[in-house]
Design an enzyme around this catalytic site. Structure first.
Site, PDB file in Angstrom:
ATOM      1  N   ARG A   1      -9.101 -13.804   1.570  1.00  0.00           N
ATOM      2  CA  ARG A   1      -9.251 -12.553   0.675  1.00  0.00           C
ATOM      3  C   ARG A   1      -8.708 -11.329   0.932  1.00  0.00           C
ATOM      4  NH1 ARG A   1     -10.578 -16.246  -0.967  1.00  0.00           N
ATOM      5  NH2 ARG A   1     -12.742 -17.357  -1.037  1.00  0.00           N
TER       6      ARG A   1
ATOM      7  N   SER B   1     -19.077 -10.933  -3.637  1.00  0.00           N
ATOM      8  CA  SER B   1     -19.301 -10.635  -2.277  1.00  0.00           C
ATOM      9  C   SER B   1     -18.864  -9.458  -1.483  1.00  0.00           C
ATOM     10  CB  SER B   1     -18.323 -11.914  -1.486  1.00  0.00           C
ATOM     11  OG  SER B   1     -18.878 -12.921  -1.822  1.00  0.00           O
TER      12      SER B   1
ATOM     13  N   GLU C   1     -15.705  -6.664   1.991  1.00  0.00           N
ATOM     14  CA  GLU C   1     -14.731  -7.320   1.126  1.00  0.00           C
ATOM     15  C   GLU C   1     -14.451  -6.401  -0.106  1.00  0.00           C
ATOM     16  OE1 GLU C   1     -15.241 -11.383   0.816  1.00  0.00           O
ATOM     17  OE2 GLU C   1     -14.593 -11.220  -1.679  1.00  0.00           O
TER      18      GLU C   1
END
Ligand SMILES: Cc1cc2nc3c(=O)[nH]c(=O)nc-3n(C[C@H](O)[C@H](O)[C@H](O)COP(=O)(O)OP(=O)(O)OC[C@H]3O[C@@H](n4cnc5c(N)ncnc54)[C@H](O)[C@@H]3O)c2cc1C
Length: 313
Positions: free
Chosen positions: A176, A225, A295
């Site tokens: 990510r 997320s 994130e």
């Protein structure tokens, strides 16, 4: 803190749209946060380059995709937000089962376009509600695929307006994340796909759509997320284990449906949203000695709550 941009320099003569004091809550998923000094929607790549070359070096620049992984703080952003949008949403089939897509193209439309060409490999993008630029920055992934698996090359424009072409190695992808300079703007990507059966491709995309509907609060004001999964763990399991499922501060809540998602249940402030996540993060650190890594990208000046020292997962 710099002065509001409009007071300290004249805005460049651009073809695209320039707006002062632009509301960001309207154009991000959480629907919270203060305004940006400037919002610029370039007409094309040359226009973007002209803007970057013209505005003073000290003005911070931030690129907004469609704000599906972004929390804009209540203070807003003292600088220029750039949003690529439609002029950068082109898609083209190249030789050798490759697609060229603009940085402003939506992931879902890219997956659909690939399916229409009978190409497989991009189905995972149909489950990610962002833009290709955001997917490059975040190395977005789902259902066993991620951007780094299909990227051949990307074009980025740096803060000084220089154009760079990067191959997959140069994108420095990890989980990510792409370790390229924060202020580079991705305007284009070439994706390598493979020939596939249109029916099979569509069926994978249908499965992804129903699985997401079941497991994620996709119709809520959320940001995807919240924390990256630490090695060997799932963030949602850690959050669940510390009793933070459904936790609420003001109108901000940790989703009952998927506890690595934050929800603005209506009228939340960015501060509430950040605070409820920080509370979960604090408990996970307290009970598991793991400091979760955000994130969701946070934009704006409000200082985050003091973090305890610990190993960053
Ligand atoms: C319901 C829901 C489900 C989600 N599921 C997933 C999932 O399964 N997998 C997953 O990976 N993500 C998921 N996300 C998170 C999000 O969709 C992805 O991270 C997406 O890639 C963000 O794209 P964006 O265009 O919205 O970027 P934004 O949220 O606008 O920005 C995110 C970051 O990307 C940068 N950025 C955006 N565009 C550009 C550009 N053109 N050039 C350079 N930098 C840019 C921004 O500066 C920022 O740092 C989900 C989000 C939601 C709301």
């Amino acid at each position: 803190m710099i002065q509001p941009v409009g007071d300290i320099f004249s805005l460049p003569e651009v073809k695209g749209q320039l707006q002062k004091g632009a509301a960001l809550d309207k154009i991000t998923w959480f629907k919270v946060g203060g305004p940006a000094d400037i919002l610029f929607k370039p007409a094309d790549e040359a226009d973007l380059i002209l803007f970057l070359k013209d505005i003073p070096e000290e003005i911070p620049v931030f690129t907004l995709g469609i704000g599906s992984n972004l929390l804009v703080r209540d203070s807003g952003f003292r600088g220029a937000v750039i949003r690529l949008g439609k002029p950068f949403a082109g898609m083209e089939l190249l030789d050798g089962d490759r697609l060229k897509v603009g940085g402003g193209a939506l992931d879902l439309y890219t997956a659909r376009f690939a399916a229409e060409q009978g190409l497989t490999g991009a189905e995972f993008l149909s489950g990610i509600p962002g833009s290709i630029g955001g997917a490059l920055r975040m190395n977005a992934g789902a259902y066993g695929g991620e951007m780094k698996d299909i990227l051949v090359s990307a074009v980025a424009i740096d803060r000084q307006g220089n154009r760079h072409e990067l191959d997959r190695e140069q994108m420095k992808f990890s989980y990510r994340h792409s370790d390229t300079p924060d202020d580079w703007i991705f305007t284009e990507a070439v994706l390598q796909l493979q020939p596939g059966e249109p029916e099979a491709i569509r069926s994978v995309m249908d499965d992804i759509a129903s699985s997401r509907e079941e497991s994620q609060p996709i119709r809520s004001r959320t940001g995807g997320s919240t924390f990256a999964n630490p090695p060997g763990h799932k963030a949602w399991e850690l959050i669940d284990a510390v009793g933070a499922r459904g936790l609420q501060i003001g109108a901000a809540q940790i989703s009952e449906k998927h506890c690595n998602f934050l929800i603005n249940t209506g009228g939340a402030t960015a501060e509430d949203i950040e605070a409820v996540a920080e509370e979960a993060r604090r408990r996970v650190f307290r009970d598991h000695d793991i400091l979760l890594r955000w994130e969701i990208v946070r934009l704006g000046d409000t200082p985050a709550p003091v973090q305890k020292e610990g190993k960053v997962a």
